[in-house]
Design a protein around this motif. Structure first.
Motif, PDB file in Angstrom:
ATOM      1  N   PHE A 182      16.923 -68.607   7.750  1.00 24.70           N
ATOM      2  CA  PHE A 182      18.188 -69.129   7.342  1.00 24.70           C
ATOM      3  C   PHE A 182      17.156 -68.944   6.278  1.00 24.70           C
ATOM      4  O   PHE A 182      17.638 -69.383   4.963  1.00 24.70           O
ATOM      5  CB  PHE A 182      18.788 -70.913   7.365  1.00 24.70           C
ATOM      6  CG  PHE A 182      19.837 -70.492   8.800  1.00 24.70           C
ATOM      7  CD1 PHE A 182      20.733 -68.895   8.713  1.00 24.70           C
ATOM      8  CD2 PHE A 182      19.877 -71.133   9.912  1.00 24.70           C
ATOM      9  CE1 PHE A 182      21.828 -69.717   9.588  1.00 24.70           C
ATOM     10  CE2 PHE A 182      20.130 -70.693  10.915  1.00 24.70           C
ATOM     11  CZ  PHE A 182      21.410 -69.601  10.564  1.00 24.70           C
ATOM     12  N   LEU A 183      15.897 -69.816   6.242  1.00 27.73           N
ATOM     13  CA  LEU A 183      15.032 -69.886   5.107  1.00 27.73           C
ATOM     14  C   LEU A 183      14.398 -69.289   4.241  1.00 27.73           C
ATOM     15  O   LEU A 183      13.980 -68.753   3.567  1.00 27.73           O
ATOM     16  CB  LEU A 183      13.921 -70.114   5.073  1.00 27.73           C
ATOM     17  CG  LEU A 183      14.188 -71.950   6.300  1.00 27.73           C
ATOM     18  CD1 LEU A 183      12.890 -72.987   6.451  1.00 27.73           C
ATOM     19  CD2 LEU A 183      14.592 -73.113   5.204  1.00 27.73           C
ATOM     20  N   LEU A 184      14.690 -67.680   4.970  1.00 23.70           N
ATOM     21  CA  LEU A 184      14.541 -66.197   4.560  1.00 23.70           C
ATOM     22  C   LEU A 184      15.463 -66.218   2.937  1.00 23.70           C
ATOM     23  O   LEU A 184      14.657 -65.821   1.968  1.00 23.70           O
ATOM     24  CB  LEU A 184      14.446 -65.373   5.384  1.00 23.70           C
ATOM     25  CG  LEU A 184      15.063 -64.211   5.080  1.00 23.70           C
ATOM     26  CD1 LEU A 184      12.767 -63.618   4.249  1.00 23.70           C
ATOM     27  CD2 LEU A 184      15.107 -62.333   6.000  1.00 23.70           C
ATOM     28  N   LEU A 185      16.806 -66.583   3.096  1.00 21.87           N
ATOM     29  CA  LEU A 185      17.870 -66.365   2.362  1.00 21.87           C
ATOM     30  C   LEU A 185      17.739 -66.997   0.934  1.00 21.87           C
ATOM     31  O   LEU A 185      17.987 -67.062  -0.109  1.00 21.87           O
ATOM     32  CB  LEU A 185      19.019 -66.291   2.742  1.00 21.87           C
ATOM     33  CG  LEU A 185      19.101 -65.900   4.480  1.00 21.87           C
ATOM     34  CD1 LEU A 185      21.149 -66.134   5.081  1.00 21.87           C
ATOM     35  CD2 LEU A 185      19.382 -64.326   3.919  1.00 21.87           C
ATOM     36  N   VAL A 186      16.445 -68.157   0.997  1.00 27.31           N
ATOM     37  CA  VAL A 186      16.226 -68.890   0.104  1.00 27.31           C
ATOM     38  C   VAL A 186      15.942 -68.371  -1.370  1.00 27.31           C
ATOM     39  O   VAL A 186      15.709 -68.253  -2.358  1.00 27.31           O
ATOM     40  CB  VAL A 186      15.553 -70.218   0.637  1.00 27.31           C
ATOM     41  CG1 VAL A 186      15.298 -71.391  -0.741  1.00 27.31           C
ATOM     42  CG2 VAL A 186      16.035 -71.281   1.141  1.00 27.31           C
ATOM     43  N   PRO A 187      14.433 -67.382  -1.143  1.00 25.13           N
ATOM     44  CA  PRO A 187      14.140 -66.367  -1.624  1.00 25.13           C
ATOM     45  C   PRO A 187      14.984 -65.959  -2.727  1.00 25.13           C
ATOM     46  O   PRO A 187      14.508 -65.574  -3.512  1.00 25.13           O
ATOM     47  CB  PRO A 187      12.231 -66.568  -1.531  1.00 25.13           C
ATOM     48  CG  PRO A 187      12.924 -66.507   0.692  1.00 25.13           C
ATOM     49  CD  PRO A 187      13.604 -67.324   0.150  1.00 25.13           C
ATOM     50  N   LEU A 188      15.886 -65.018  -1.623  1.00 24.52           N
ATOM     51  CA  LEU A 188      17.022 -63.583  -2.198  1.00 24.52           C
ATOM     52  C   LEU A 188      17.445 -64.366  -2.747  1.00 24.52           C
ATOM     53  O   LEU A 188      17.679 -64.218  -4.139  1.00 24.52           O
ATOM     54  CB  LEU A 188      17.206 -63.825  -0.978  1.00 24.52           C
ATOM     55  CG  LEU A 188      16.006 -62.164  -0.772  1.00 24.52           C
ATOM     56  CD1 LEU A 188      16.613 -62.080   0.863  1.00 24.52           C
ATOM     57  CD2 LEU A 188      15.802 -61.354  -1.154  1.00 24.52           C
ATOM     58  N   GLY A 189      18.306 -65.524  -2.815  1.00 24.31           N
ATOM     59  CA  GLY A 189      19.175 -66.560  -3.167  1.00 24.31           C
ATOM     60  C   GLY A 189      18.601 -66.515  -4.472  1.00 24.31           C
ATOM     61  O   GLY A 189      19.338 -66.862  -6.308  1.00 24.31           O
ATOM     62  N   ILE A 190      17.475 -67.542  -4.774  1.00 24.30           N
ATOM     63  CA  ILE A 190      16.543 -67.995  -6.031  1.00 24.30           C
ATOM     64  C   ILE A 190      16.623 -66.554  -7.060  1.00 24.30           C
ATOM     65  O   ILE A 190      16.680 -66.548  -8.180  1.00 24.30           O
ATOM     66  CB  ILE A 190      15.598 -68.907  -6.026  1.00 24.30           C
ATOM     67  CG1 ILE A 190      15.980 -70.346  -4.827  1.00 24.30           C
ATOM     68  CG2 ILE A 190      14.221 -68.534  -7.212  1.00 24.30           C
ATOM     69  CD1 ILE A 190      13.979 -70.674  -4.577  1.00 24.30           C
ATOM     70  N   LEU A 191      16.262 -65.407  -6.684  1.00 21.88           N
ATOM     71  CA  LEU A 191      15.965 -63.945  -7.020  1.00 21.88           C
ATOM     72  C   LEU A 191      16.656 -63.464  -7.953  1.00 21.88           C
ATOM     73  O   LEU A 191      18.090 -63.340  -8.929  1.00 21.88           O
ATOM     74  CB  LEU A 191      15.234 -63.285  -6.418  1.00 21.88           C
ATOM     75  CG  LEU A 191      15.308 -61.401  -7.540  1.00 21.88           C
ATOM     76  CD1 LEU A 191      14.310 -61.417  -8.309  1.00 21.88           C
ATOM     77  CD2 LEU A 191      14.547 -60.554  -6.290  1.00 21.88           C
ATOM     78  N   THR A 192      18.248 -63.882  -6.651  1.00 22.33           N
ATOM     79  CA  THR A 192      19.880 -62.983  -7.103  1.00 22.33           C
ATOM     80  C   THR A 192      20.038 -64.011  -8.583  1.00 22.33           C
ATOM     81  O   THR A 192      21.173 -63.798  -9.589  1.00 22.33           O
ATOM     82  CB  THR A 192      20.933 -63.444  -6.385  1.00 22.33           C
ATOM     83  OG1 THR A 192      20.390 -62.883  -4.882  1.00 22.33           O
ATOM     84  CG2 THR A 192      22.331 -63.099  -6.797  1.00 22.33           C
ATOM     85  N   LEU A 193      19.626 -65.386  -8.436  1.00 23.84           N
ATOM     86  CA  LEU A 193      20.499 -66.249  -9.037  1.00 23.84           C
ATOM     87  C   LEU A 193      19.723 -65.961 -10.857  1.00 23.84           C
ATOM     88  O   LEU A 193      20.430 -66.198 -12.048  1.00 23.84           O
ATOM     89  CB  LEU A 193      19.924 -68.126  -9.234  1.00 23.84           C
ATOM     90  CG  LEU A 193      20.635 -68.810  -9.673  1.00 23.84           C
ATOM     91  CD1 LEU A 193      22.060 -68.814  -9.824  1.00 23.84           C
ATOM     92  CD2 LEU A 193      20.169 -69.991  -9.117  1.00 23.84           C
ATOM     93  N   HIS A 194      18.733 -65.765 -10.485  1.00 23.95           N
ATOM     94  CA  HIS A 194      17.495 -65.640 -11.964  1.00 23.95           C
ATOM     95  C   HIS A 194      18.136 -64.637 -12.848  1.00 23.95           C
ATOM     96  O   HIS A 194      18.900 -64.355 -13.717  1.00 23.95           O
ATOM     97  CB  HIS A 194      16.194 -65.301 -11.583  1.00 23.95           C
ATOM     98  CG  HIS A 194      15.718 -64.492 -12.438  1.00 23.95           C
ATOM     99  ND1 HIS A 194      15.451 -65.047 -13.863  1.00 23.95           N
ATOM    100  CD2 HIS A 194      15.068 -63.038 -12.967  1.00 23.95           C
ATOM    101  CE1 HIS A 194      14.807 -64.363 -15.007  1.00 23.95           C
ATOM    102  NE2 HIS A 194      14.507 -63.389 -13.861  1.00 23.95           N
ATOM    103  N   LEU A 195      18.777 -62.663 -12.123  1.00 19.64           N
ATOM    104  CA  LEU A 195      18.696 -62.029 -12.346  1.00 19.64           C
ATOM    105  C   LEU A 195      20.646 -61.994 -12.468  1.00 19.64           C
ATOM    106  O   LEU A 195      20.814 -61.728 -14.098  1.00 19.64           O
ATOM    107  CB  LEU A 195      19.204 -60.728 -11.370  1.00 19.64           C
ATOM    108  CG  LEU A 195      17.639 -60.400 -10.925  1.00 19.64           C
ATOM    109  CD1 LEU A 195      17.967 -59.495  -9.799  1.00 19.64           C
ATOM    110  CD2 LEU A 195      16.699 -59.506 -12.538  1.00 19.64           C
TER     111      LEU A 195
END
Length: 539
Positions: A182-195
């Motif tokens: 689940f914690l793996l999804l956090v940096p991916l979510g932050i990158l998606t939010l930025h884009l």
């Protein structure tokens, strides 16, 4: 490129391009959001045994980690799509990504099973927003002639998430424990939010335009109806026990009430005139039927490989991964073929591929072993990738701007309902075909018999779907849907009078002027209708 001509206060014309200039950045953000929502489903399944041990819980208890996520997506996906149409898709999309990312943190830090299930439900709400609005944004961020390519890319990312989840989850659990998935999804979510924040077009509302009301009674009824159906299809593996039957009856009653309430609503959640559009109605129906067939591979495949062919778990896992890999490799080319040759033509090609594979699996002799199973599965998943790309393009191309969210949500809903129905119905067909009381103790011949019957039924469903696609093409050629018919039907639905008509030519909304028989490069568009009847030039 379509251009909108607006009449300024001084009477001058203000010409603005509808398509933003940051299409590649926006598509990257949308693709990552599709990957996130797909990973959210597939990566959790592999961790259920470990989480059952960690929380000292039964399988029936930990399966709610998956059910809570899927249930919220299914129940809310249409409602959040409509909400995005009303309050602004970008605003809601960013909130959905943020909620998904925050809920992923909560999942990774959950101290007990109930708190993990609650966090997964929140994660599912965020995923519902992302899934409902991702395809809706394609019409705003991608040139129309590249719509198929964009849909292919989104399909590729979804397939990658499905294929990558189990293997990546297994590696993370072995190295860092279940919380890491689940914690793996956090940096991916932050990158998606930025884009998404940087590249997606800003929500715009015309000055003085009235904001439609959100249909709360209809929304609550739809959420409860879909939740009841989803639970009926998932609890006790979809077996028709007393609780499942009660939930099915409840969902049927809820559906009837929903139709009754929505038909009397001045601002309905779903306009029934949309469902009368043969393109939309057939697109939803075909998506549900094909998803039901594709679920057969996930229900039957593990049993056939492990018990029918006697493969070790690791080898069976590699064979099962071949399907999503084939879909991922087919996605982008499928988009290009759709743009080049037309969506309806490619829809039928994809259906033919699925049908041929279903026939092969229904007549498969066990002596062919793994290659005899693998070749049809690769053909089927590649055909599914082509079908999904083309069908999504058909449904989402030329959708009115104020309806993109709800139509995208309904398209995703049809797929989810097909998958859930397939898991239950095709599972029951498999058990009946095997004639085994306990599948875990069935012999190879029984497993093979169950698989043959399952894919025989799947073949029938695909033939029906292909016939529907042919009927749709014939109807489009002989009975085009003119603007007057659509507007009149919508006016009857909303109760608008001739003196207060729905927006058509002369307003700032999009108006229906027809669809071509084949949604390819020659497609007839919904033209922007402009104030004072000023026509927008096409460049």
């Amino acid at each position: 490129m379509l251009k909108t001509i607006r009449v300024a206060g001084d009477g001058s014309l203000d010409e603005r391009a509808e398509q933003p200039q940051s299409g590649s950045g926006a598509l990257a953000g949308l693709s990552l959001s599709m990957l996130l929502s797909s990973l959210g489903t597939s990566i959790a399944n592999v961790g259920l045994p470990t989480m059952a041990q960690a929380f000292d819980a039964s399988f029936q208890e930990v399966q709610w980690i998956v059910i809570a996520y899927l249930l919220t997506i299914t129940a809310l996906i249409v409602s959040v799509g409509r909400l995005g149409d009303l309050i602004g898709r970008r605003r809601l999309f960013l909130a959905g990504i943020a909620l998904f990312t925050g809920a992923s943190v909560a999942c990774g830090l959950a101290p007990a099973l109930p708190s993990l299930i609650a966090a997964r439900a929140l994660q599912g709400i965020g995923a519902a927003v992302m899934m409902a609005l991702t395809m809706a944004f394609v019409g705003e961020t991608v040139p129309k002639e590249k719509t198929g390519t964009a849909m292919g890319m989104l399909g590729t990312m979804s397939a990658i998430g499905t294929a990558l989840g189990p293997s990546l989850g297994g590696v993370l659990i072995d190295g860092f424990g279940w919380r890491a998935i689940f914690l793996l999804l956090v940096p991916l979510g932050i990158l998606t939010l930025h884009l998404a924040h940087r590249y997606l077009p800003v929500d715009r509302r015309e000055p003085g335009a009235a904001r439609p009301r959100f249909a709360m009674p209809g929304t609550l009824l739809l959420v409860l109806t879909l939740a009841a159906y989803a639970l009926a299809m998932t609890l006790d593996h979809g077996r028709l026990g007393p609780l499942n039957v009660a939930l099915l009856l409840g969902s049927a009653a809820g559906g009837i009430l929903f139709v009754a309430v929505e038909s009397r609503s001045a601002s309905p959640l779903v306009r029934w005139t949309m469902l009368r559009d043969p393109v939309l109605g057939a697109g939803y129906a075909m998506s549900a039927l094909v998803s039901t067939v594709m679920m057969t591979t996930l229900v039957v495949g593990p049993f056939y490989l492990s018990q029918g062919l006697g493969l070790p778990a690791a080898v069976a896992g590699l064979v099962l991964a071949a399907g999503p890999v084939a879909a991922a490799l087919t996605g982008v080319p499928a988009g290009r073929w759709t743009d080049r040759y037309g969506a309806q033509r490619m829809t039928r090609v994809g259906l033919l591929g699925i049908a041929a594979a279903s026939v092969a699996l229904a007549t498969l002799p066990a002596t062919l072993g793994v290659p005899g199973y693998l070749a049809p599965i690769v053909l089927m998943t590649a055909g599914y990738a082509l079908f999904q790309t083309a069908n999504n393009t058909t449904v989402m191309t030329d959708v009115r701007a104020d309806q993109r969210g709800v139509i995208s949500g309904m398209l995703n809903l049809s797929r989810n309902l097909g998958l859930m129905t397939g898991a239950s119905v095709m599972g029951a067909v498999f058990v009946r075909g095997s004639a085994a009381i306990d599948l875990t103790k069935a012999n190879p011949e029984q497993i093979a018999a169950g698989m043959r019957l399952s894919f025989a039924v799947a073949t029938v469903l695909i033939v029906l779907t292909f016939a529907l696609s042919i009927t749709l093409g014939t109807r489009n050629r002989t009975q085009p849907q003119p603007a007057a018919r659509w507007a009149a039907a919508s006016r009857r639905q909303s109760g608008a009078s001739p003196s207060h008509p729905l927006p058509t030519v002369g307003s700032r909304s999009d108006s229906w002027v027809g669809r071509s028989p084949d949604h390819g490069p020659d497609l007839i568009a919904r033209q922007p209708a402009l104030q004072d009847g000023v026509a927008a030039p096409r460049t």
